[in-house]
Design an enzyme around this catalytic site. Structure first.
Site, PDB file in Angstrom:
ATOM      1  N   CYS A  13       0.733  -1.067  -0.075  1.00 51.78           N
ATOM      2  CA  CYS A  13       0.077   0.136   0.055  1.00 51.78           C
ATOM      3  C   CYS A  13       0.834   1.196   0.078  1.00 51.78           C
ATOM      4  CB  CYS A  13      -0.785   0.099   1.101  1.00 51.78           C
ATOM      5  SG  CYS A  13       0.165   0.087   2.778  1.00 51.78           S
ATOM      6  N   GLU A 128      -1.051   0.643  15.707  1.00 55.70           N
ATOM      7  CA  GLU A 128      -1.452   1.869  15.268  1.00 55.70           C
ATOM      8  C   GLU A 128      -2.352   2.393  16.054  1.00 55.70           C
ATOM      9  OE1 GLU A 128      -3.317   1.655  11.152  1.00 55.70           O
ATOM     10  OE2 GLU A 128      -5.197   3.010  11.949  1.00 55.70           O
ATOM     11  N   THR A 167      -7.151   1.990  10.342  1.00 55.89           N
ATOM     12  CA  THR A 167      -7.098   2.194   8.676  1.00 55.89           C
ATOM     13  C   THR A 167      -7.209   0.714   8.161  1.00 55.89           C
ATOM     14  OG1 THR A 167      -4.754   1.783   8.678  1.00 55.89           O
ATOM     15  CG2 THR A 167      -5.738   4.154   8.703  1.00 55.89           C
ATOM     16  N   CYS A 195      -8.554   2.560   5.110  1.00 53.04           N
ATOM     17  CA  CYS A 195      -7.776   2.655   4.030  1.00 53.04           C
ATOM     18  C   CYS A 195      -8.479   1.796   3.081  1.00 53.04           C
ATOM     19  CB  CYS A 195      -6.225   2.282   4.170  1.00 53.04           C
ATOM     20  SG  CYS A 195      -5.441   2.513   3.004  1.00 53.04           S
ATOM     21  N   ASN A 225      -5.385 -12.242  -1.819  1.00 54.30           N
ATOM     22  CA  ASN A 225      -5.773 -11.120  -2.603  1.00 54.30           C
ATOM     23  C   ASN A 225      -5.237 -10.894  -4.071  1.00 54.30           C
ATOM     24  OD1 ASN A 225      -3.216  -9.094  -2.742  1.00 54.30           O
ATOM     25  ND2 ASN A 225      -3.142  -9.926  -0.720  1.00 54.30           N
TER      26      ASN A 225
END
Lengths: 291, 291
Positions: A13, A128, A167, A195, A225
């Site tokens: 990302c 985070e 996120t 995100c 993915n």
């Protein structure tokens, strides 16, 4: 000449790419005699961590930094008092906190100033979230982390709730929490800080695959993915191939080809993408592609 | 003397009770030679509408009002331009708009002023929603009514959404819409304007049933919300009885009783509650209750 389009959201990302780039750039500080450390492994990819070590950038823990050394804050971010402490201890602090994470720090403070009690949808022990809680404390806000439905009980005691998200939070759980809260509190203000790295990566494929002759998807064969990216691509362009490295590229795929698209799953570092791109150019230089 | 506790939220919701009371009070205007009208039936209960007619208060439509007559706005409310038109036509306007509905009118204007595009979760053709849209237009706000998931498409074009609800909206649909929107827009501010009449009616039972000797639940035998009140009450106090009218009260229920609780389902007018209360007092005066 073959035209190669690399998807803007291929691989890591935005925040991770940026952190790796900052780490690479910081490696030049070693020329000034400084040592360069990251506060924990900068990404969850051992080859990449090894590559950075070869440039002189290593995670704290393997060695203890000394005054004057550089310390890189990872994309997750850290609480502001920890950052101040690092500076006071005499380290050169390089902040690679993801801008999307910084946006969460700003959102909790903005909502606090507006008088909201803060709900952070996320994991209590995630770095985070710990960082975000630090910023909330710094701006004298009050709030809680909600990682399961039962955690909401505390929030119901407040009339006005300001909600943000870790996120990388799951959209499904986020929706459930928001719906439940909206029903029980008087006023709910949501700043959606999830995100959308996964969805934008897929959007790239929807846009690029139909306009190229061949589409190359890079990533682990067991990566969910990446497989999804390949499935989407194949539905739009039958000449879509899933490879793990440049070694798997077959020259015959590129015969008469003018335009190639490349994307990669979330676990693929940029240098693997670069290798694939160079290999395709090389194949084309050997006259397999259209000129 | 027996003590009788009538649940504060028994029967009609607060807004309907208030509208009926205003209609009753307005009937005195007939003594001044005015005629008194309601803009549509004031409640969905024919006996109650008939009772008000006997006081001289009848729905518009059965007769056309003339200049100087009184016109009652129902609890649903109406758009402000309609209200002005009534006044300009020379009617005496009596506003029985439910305060909870007025709160929706205020909420859409507040959110509009804060720059939000408005989403009203509700039925497009419901009088309450039509009234709210009128107030939104009046304060120069922009927005849409969402009565099914597909209606959200228009909302996704806007970054900042302010959301309110028709007061009688289903909580399930409200949650779904809020969750979906929070995920797709940048910022969502929800002011929950669903009226909690049903849940507060149940909360009354949870509070009163355990502290009385007998609990009486009034309402249609086929009324779902009344039956639910009875089920809750029975689980807390075995001496809980469900009646439709005072005729069903049995003197033996009240032998030696000191404290009686009364509540009623949403379709029960106050005067039926009053009749039940009087009948219990009468039974007790005949020495069935404890003194």
């Amino acid at each position: 000449m073959v035209e190669i389009i690399v998807a803007p959201n291929a691989g890591f990302c935005f925040g991770v790419k940026r952190a790796v780039k900052l780490a690479e750039e910081s490696s030049r500080l070693t020329e000034e005699g400084k040592k360069v450390y990251t506060l924990g492994p900068i990404i969850h990819n051992p080859q990449e961590v090894e590559r950075l070590k070869s440039l002189g950038v290593r995670p704290v823990g393997e060695e203890k930094p000394s005054r004057g050394d550089a310390v890189i804050i990872r994309s997750h971010g850290i609480p502001p008092d920890k950052e101040r402490a690092l500076k006071e201890e005499g380290f050169e602090v390089i902040d690679a906190t993801c801008p999307y994470v910084k946006a969460v720090h700003e959102a909790v403070c903005q909502l606090s100033k507006e008088g909201y009690f803060i709900v952070i949808v996320g994991e209590k022990n995630h770095p985070e979230v710990i960082g975000t809680l630090g910023y909330l404390k710094e701006c004298e806000g009050k709030g809680i982390v909600v990682e399961k439905m039962e955690d909401l009980e505390e929030a119901f005691k407040h009339e006005r709730i300001g909600l943000v998200s870790q996120t990388t939070q799951s959209e499904k759980f986020f929706k459930e929490i928001v719906g439940e809260l909206a029903l029980w509190v008087k006023e709910l203000k949501v700043i959606n800080t999830i995100c959308n790295a996964t969805s934008v990566r897929q959007e790239d494929v929807y846009r690029i695959a139909p306009q190229v002759d061949v589409m190359i998807i890079i990533g682990g064969k067991n990566s969910g993915n990446t497989r999804r990216l390949h499935t989407i691509s194949k539905s739009l362009n039958p000449n879509s191939y899933h490879v793990e490295t440049s070694d798997e590229l077959k020259p015959e795929w590129f015969k008469g080809v003018r335009k190639v698209g490349i994307t990669a799953g979330a676990s693929t570092p940029d240098w693997i993408i670069e290798q694939v791109k160079s290999k395709i150019e090389e194949i084309c230089e050997e006259h397999y592609c259209s000129c």
